[in-house]
Design a protein around this motif. Structure first.
Motif, PDB file in Angstrom:
ATOM      1  N   UNK A 128       0.907  -0.950   0.096  1.00 23.67           N
ATOM      2  CA  UNK A 128      -0.023  -0.329  -0.060  1.00 23.67           C
ATOM      3  C   UNK A 128       0.486   1.568   0.392  1.00 23.67           C
ATOM      4  N   UNK A 129       0.762   1.975  -1.145  1.00 22.79           N
ATOM      5  CA  UNK A 129       1.666   2.966  -1.304  1.00 22.79           C
ATOM      6  C   UNK A 129       1.792   3.922  -0.289  1.00 22.79           C
ATOM      7  N   UNK A 130       2.060   5.029  -0.509  1.00 22.74           N
ATOM      8  CA  UNK A 130       2.223   6.390   0.735  1.00 22.74           C
ATOM      9  C   UNK A 130       1.675   7.619  -0.452  1.00 22.74           C
ATOM     10  N   UNK A 131      -0.108   7.121  -0.799  1.00 20.66           N
ATOM     11  CA  UNK A 131      -0.473   8.277  -1.549  1.00 20.66           C
ATOM     12  C   UNK A 131      -1.361   8.546  -0.519  1.00 20.66           C
ATOM     13  N   UNK A 132      -1.934   9.313  -0.715  1.00 18.25           N
ATOM     14  CA  UNK A 132      -3.040  10.043  -0.230  1.00 18.25           C
ATOM     15  C   UNK A 132      -4.524   9.251  -0.604  1.00 18.25           C
ATOM     16  N   UNK A 133      -4.203   8.582  -1.668  1.00 20.49           N
ATOM     17  CA  UNK A 133      -5.877   7.702  -2.317  1.00 20.49           C
ATOM     18  C   UNK A 133      -6.001   6.747  -1.507  1.00 20.49           C
ATOM     19  N   UNK A 134      -4.630   6.605  -0.451  1.00 22.26           N
ATOM     20  CA  UNK A 134      -4.512   5.489   0.231  1.00 22.26           C
ATOM     21  C   UNK A 134      -4.977   5.395   1.379  1.00 22.26           C
ATOM     22  N   UNK A 135      -5.373   6.403   1.989  1.00 20.69           N
ATOM     23  CA  UNK A 135      -5.075   7.131   3.574  1.00 20.69           C
ATOM     24  C   UNK A 135      -6.533   7.332   3.683  1.00 20.69           C
ATOM     25  N   UNK A 136      -7.085   6.595   4.778  1.00 16.38           N
ATOM     26  CA  UNK A 136      -7.972   7.120   5.625  1.00 16.38           C
ATOM     27  C   UNK A 136      -7.903   8.146   6.742  1.00 16.38           C
ATOM     28  N   UNK A 137      -8.393   8.809   7.487  1.00 15.13           N
ATOM     29  CA  UNK A 137      -8.428   9.706   8.102  1.00 15.13           C
ATOM     30  C   UNK A 137      -9.310   8.402   9.570  1.00 15.13           C
ATOM     31  N   UNK A 138      -8.579   7.983  10.623  1.00 20.37           N
ATOM     32  CA  UNK A 138      -9.621   7.778  12.638  1.00 20.37           C
ATOM     33  C   UNK A 138      -9.266   7.858  13.175  1.00 20.37           C
ATOM     34  N   UNK A 139      -9.528   8.396  14.382  1.00 19.86           N
ATOM     35  CA  UNK A 139      -9.255   9.053  15.452  1.00 19.86           C
ATOM     36  C   UNK A 139      -8.678   7.622  16.186  1.00 19.86           C
ATOM     37  N   UNK A 140      -7.914   7.568  17.237  1.00 19.03           N
ATOM     38  CA  UNK A 140      -7.070   6.385  17.690  1.00 19.03           C
ATOM     39  C   UNK A 140      -8.002   5.162  18.046  1.00 19.03           C
ATOM     40  N   UNK A 141      -8.851   5.746  18.359  1.00 15.43           N
ATOM     41  CA  UNK A 141     -10.434   4.915  19.019  1.00 15.43           C
ATOM     42  C   UNK A 141     -10.683   3.581  17.566  1.00 15.43           C
ATOM     43  N   UNK A 142     -11.082   3.984  16.600  1.00 17.33           N
ATOM     44  CA  UNK A 142     -11.877   3.279  15.704  1.00 17.33           C
ATOM     45  C   UNK A 142     -10.491   2.345  14.785  1.00 17.33           C
ATOM     46  N   UNK A 143      -9.091   3.755  15.033  1.00 13.32           N
ATOM     47  CA  UNK A 143      -7.886   3.061  13.815  1.00 13.32           C
ATOM     48  C   UNK A 143      -7.688   1.816  15.047  1.00 13.32           C
ATOM     49  N   UNK A 144      -7.888   2.131  16.553  1.00 11.42           N
ATOM     50  CA  UNK A 144      -7.516   0.374  16.923  1.00 11.42           C
ATOM     51  C   UNK A 144      -7.937  -0.834  16.781  1.00 11.42           C
ATOM     52  N   UNK A 145      -9.904  -0.116  16.634  1.00 11.52           N
ATOM     53  CA  UNK A 145     -10.912  -1.252  16.205  1.00 11.52           C
ATOM     54  C   UNK A 145     -10.101  -1.415  14.846  1.00 11.52           C
ATOM     55  N   UNK A 146      -9.855  -0.781  13.646  1.00  5.06           N
ATOM     56  CA  UNK A 146      -9.940  -1.691  12.894  1.00  5.06           C
ATOM     57  C   UNK A 146      -8.696  -1.950  12.422  1.00  5.06           C
ATOM     58  N   UNK A 147      -7.772  -1.838  13.447  1.00  4.41           N
ATOM     59  CA  UNK A 147      -6.580  -3.177  13.220  1.00  4.41           C
ATOM     60  C   UNK A 147      -6.623  -4.450  14.269  1.00  4.41           C
ATOM     61  N   UNK A 148      -7.915  -4.227  14.759  1.00  8.37           N
ATOM     62  CA  UNK A 148      -8.331  -5.606  15.897  1.00  8.37           C
ATOM     63  C   UNK A 148      -9.332  -6.548  15.022  1.00  8.37           C
ATOM     64  N   UNK A 149      -9.545  -6.179  14.139  1.00  7.07           N
ATOM     65  CA  UNK A 149     -10.785  -6.692  13.009  1.00  7.07           C
ATOM     66  C   UNK A 149     -12.982  -6.283  14.071  1.00  7.07           C
ATOM     67  N   UNK A 150     -12.512  -4.760  15.077  1.00  9.25           N
ATOM     68  CA  UNK A 150     -13.742  -5.306  15.156  1.00  9.25           C
ATOM     69  C   UNK A 150     -14.532  -4.076  13.650  1.00  9.25           C
ATOM     70  N   UNK A 151     -13.841  -3.287  13.278  1.00 13.51           N
ATOM     71  CA  UNK A 151     -14.661  -2.482  12.375  1.00 13.51           C
ATOM     72  C   UNK A 151     -13.798  -3.162  11.373  1.00 13.51           C
ATOM     73  N   UNK A 152     -14.475  -3.045  10.010  1.00 12.50           N
ATOM     74  CA  UNK A 152     -14.293  -3.128   8.697  1.00 12.50           C
ATOM     75  C   UNK A 152     -14.463  -2.206   7.535  1.00 12.50           C
ATOM     76  N   UNK A 153     -13.187  -2.118   6.937  1.00 13.86           N
ATOM     77  CA  UNK A 153     -13.575  -1.111   5.784  1.00 13.86           C
ATOM     78  C   UNK A 153     -13.845  -1.308   4.442  1.00 13.86           C
ATOM     79  N   UNK A 154     -14.707  -0.785   3.419  1.00 12.28           N
ATOM     80  CA  UNK A 154     -14.923  -1.183   2.530  1.00 12.28           C
ATOM     81  C   UNK A 154     -14.362   0.104   1.380  1.00 12.28           C
TER      82      UNK A 154
END
Length: 83
Positions: A55-81
């Protein structure tokens, strides 16, 4: 070239100035708002396609998340589509 050191799973990852700039551009595009819960606190840039999987360092590959949601994404508690 500016470099930041991050720790992930005990492994050091170097992030260059371009990467830091792209993270900022992604947050600017998202108006500094978590794209999951709408928070404006403790914002982080998340790679949609993981940096380790090409995944490149490209703004189209970045999504802004708060720390809590970011943690949940990495734990598999939130799935991004992506669509």
């Amino acid at each position: 070239m500016e470099e930041r050191r991050l720790h992930k799973g005990g492994e050091k990852m170097a992030r260059d100035a371009r990467h830091v700039r792209v993270q900022r551009q992604g947050k600017e595009r998202d108006c500094y708002i978590c794209q999951v819960c709408g928070s404006r606190e403790r914002l982080e840039g998340h790679h949609i396609v993981d940096y380790h999987f090409g995944g490149g360092a490209d703004k189209n590959n970045i999504i802004t998340l708060c720390h809590e949601c970011h943690r949940k994404v990495h734990r598999g508690e939130i799935i991004l589509w992506v669509f």
